[in-house]
Structures are given as structure tokens and as C-alpha cells.
Scaffold this motif. Structure first.
Motif, PDB file in Angstrom:
ATOM      1  N   GLN A 216       2.197   1.983  -3.563  1.00  0.00           N
ATOM      2  CA  GLN A 216       1.212   2.259  -4.342  1.00  0.00           C
ATOM      3  C   GLN A 216       1.004   3.861  -4.224  1.00  0.00           C
ATOM      4  O   GLN A 216       0.913   4.583  -5.013  1.00  0.00           O
ATOM      5  N   SER A 217       1.242   4.154  -2.737  1.00  0.00           N
ATOM      6  CA  SER A 217       0.822   5.564  -2.463  1.00  0.00           C
ATOM      7  C   SER A 217       1.935   6.326  -2.896  1.00  0.00           C
ATOM      8  O   SER A 217       2.045   7.698  -3.541  1.00  0.00           O
TER       9      SER A 217
ATOM     10  N   ARG B 169       1.905   6.920  -6.742  1.00  0.00           N
ATOM     11  CA  ARG B 169       1.051   7.795  -6.996  1.00  0.00           C
ATOM     12  C   ARG B 169       1.364   9.152  -6.720  1.00  0.00           C
ATOM     13  O   ARG B 169       1.316  10.288  -7.455  1.00  0.00           O
ATOM     14  N   ARG B 170       2.032   9.387  -5.572  1.00  0.00           N
ATOM     15  CA  ARG B 170       2.724  10.667  -5.338  1.00  0.00           C
ATOM     16  C   ARG B 170       3.715  11.041  -6.562  1.00  0.00           C
ATOM     17  O   ARG B 170       3.852  12.146  -6.860  1.00  0.00           O
TER      18      ARG B 170
ATOM     19  N   HIS C  30       0.792  -1.243  -0.096  1.00  0.00           N
ATOM     20  CA  HIS C  30       0.216   0.081   0.203  1.00  0.00           C
ATOM     21  C   HIS C  30       0.756   1.206  -0.062  1.00  0.00           C
ATOM     22  O   HIS C  30       0.597   2.218  -0.730  1.00  0.00           O
ATOM     23  N   ARG C  31       2.015   1.072   0.716  1.00  0.00           N
ATOM     24  CA  ARG C  31       2.855   2.511   0.582  1.00  0.00           C
ATOM     25  C   ARG C  31       3.228   2.570  -0.616  1.00  0.00           C
ATOM     26  O   ARG C  31       3.618   3.735  -0.976  1.00  0.00           O
TER      27      ARG C  31
END
Length: 237
Positions: free
Chosen positions: A167-168, A171-172, A164-165
């Protein structure tokens, strides 16, 4: 009667001719003075007109140059802001890439750890198959099997958080790169506007030296193009 007597003229006639000659000379002098005075007045009038026109042109060029200088200063300030924002966004992009790479390395490490635990569980299950039902090792094997199962679930939960990190961070990175590209596009448009306005300022300034109105109007036309480039640069995304 002799020839000398015949050439003699009465004094009154000679005086009339002399007076007429003097009057003609005076009229010629008056005409010349009048013409000189008229020429001098015309020169003064022309000089005054030239001075008025030069003053008008100078004021017009000064106002245009002042406005262009203000526009150049504003575009330079905005361009510097876009450059700074672009650098900040690119820094975020690089930092996100590095963080994502670190997280991905951690994810791969935990996946390898999970694989080892799964293999250990399989080894225990195969070893139990060869034991007798009353073998004490079966109880120890079940204990290790449950322990490995708990570790696998813990690793799966940690891997979910790591993924999840990642993916974040991806995206950032995408949003920061998109933001940096927008800043770069606006910066390029501002650069085009600055160069165009600089050319217009040069043309308008040259008008004072060569006294050519068409240079002034060409400069204004080019300045309009530069202003349009600067304004449209604000709306680029």
C-alpha cells in the motif's frame, strides 16, 4: 538720314541694357545657389533625422532583444529543471512499481504457504478423529497442530507487513506519477512560452532590416503572450 544712322543707339542706352542683363543673370545665379543651399540643408536635416530615428530604433530593438534573450534563458533554465524533476519522478514511479510487484509476489508466496499450513492443520484434525483417545499419536498431532497454528499466525503477521508495504509503495507511485504529470504540464507550457518568445525575438530583430514599426509592436505583443505563458506555467500543478 540713312537706315544705319537710324539703328545706331546711344552708348548709355546699350550700357544700361547690358547692366540689366548682368543683374538678371546674377539674381538667377543667387536664386539657384540659394535653392541649392536650401536643398542641401534639407538633405542634411533629413539625414540627421534619419540617423536619429535609426539610432532610436536600434536602441529600442537592442533593449527589447536583450530582455527577450534574458527571458528565454530563464525559461530554458526553468524548463531544464522541470525536465530533470520529471525524469526523477518517473524513476520513482518505475521503482515503486517494481518494488510493489516484488512485494506482491512475496505476498502471494506467503499466502500459498499459509494455505498449505491450513490444509496441514485440517489433515491433522481429520486424522485425530479416527484415533483412539489413548493413542500416542493424538499427543503428536496436537503438537503439530499447535506448531502449524503458530506458523499460520506468523505468516499472517508477515503478510500484514507485506500488504502494508505494498500500500505504501502504491501510494508513493501515485504521488510520484502525479508529480511527474505536473512537471510535464509545466514543461509543455514553458516550451510554448519559449517558442512564442523566439518568434517575437525574430520579428523584433527583423525591424532593423525592413524598418517597419508595426513589426516591432507585433513582436512586443507576441512577447507579452509568451511571457504570460511562461508565468502561468509556474502555477500549473
Amino acid at each position: 538720314m540713312t537706315d544705319a544712322t537710324k539703328d545706331e543707339r546711344p552708348p548709355s542706352e546699350s550700357a544700361d541694357k547690358l547692366s540689366a542683363s548682368v543683374e538678371e543673370i546674377e539674381r538667377a545665379i543667387d536664386a539657384a545657389m540659394t535653392r541649392l543651399e536650401a536643398e542641401r540643408k534639407a538633405e542634411h536635416a533629413q539625414a540627421a533625422a534619419d540617423a536619429v530615428r535609426k539610432s532610436f530604433v536600434s536602441n529600442r530593438v537592442s533593449i527589447a532583444a536583450l530582455l527577450l534573450t534574458m527571458m528565454l534563458s530563464f525559461l530554458g533554465f526553468v524548463r531544464a529543471g522541470e525536465d530533470s524533476a520529471s525524469v526523477d519522478a518517473k524513476t520513482v514511479v518505475q521503482q515503486s512499481k517494481n518494488d510493489a510487484a516484488s512485494e506482491w509476489a512475496l505476498y502471494q508466496t506467503k499466502q500459498a504457504q499459509r494455505t498449505s499450513l491450513i490444509e496441514a492443520e485440517d489433515t491433522i484434525e481429520r486424522s485425530v478423529l479416527g484415533m483412539r483417545p489413548d493413542d500416542p499419536g493424538r499427543r503428536l498431532a496436537r503438537f503439530h497442530h499447535r506448531e502449524y497454528g503458530e506458523k499460520v499466525r506468523l505468516v499472517d503477521a508477515e503478510n500484514g507487513q507485506v500488504f502494508h508495504r505494498i500500500q505504501s509503495l502504491n501510494r508513493r507511485e501515485y504521488l510520484a506519477q502525479k508529480d511527474a504529470d505536473g512537471h510535464d504540464r509545466r514543461k509543455e507550457r514553458y516550451d510554448m512560452g519559449i517558442r512564442t518568445l523566439t518568434l517575437a525575438l525574430v520579428l523584433i530583430s527583423v525591424t532593423l532590416l525592413v524598418d517597419r514599426d508595426y513589426l516591432f509592436w507585433c513582436g512586443l505583443a507576441i512577447a507579452t503572450v509568451g511571457a504570460v505563458l511562461g508565468v502561468t506555467g509556474y502555477f500549473l500543478r
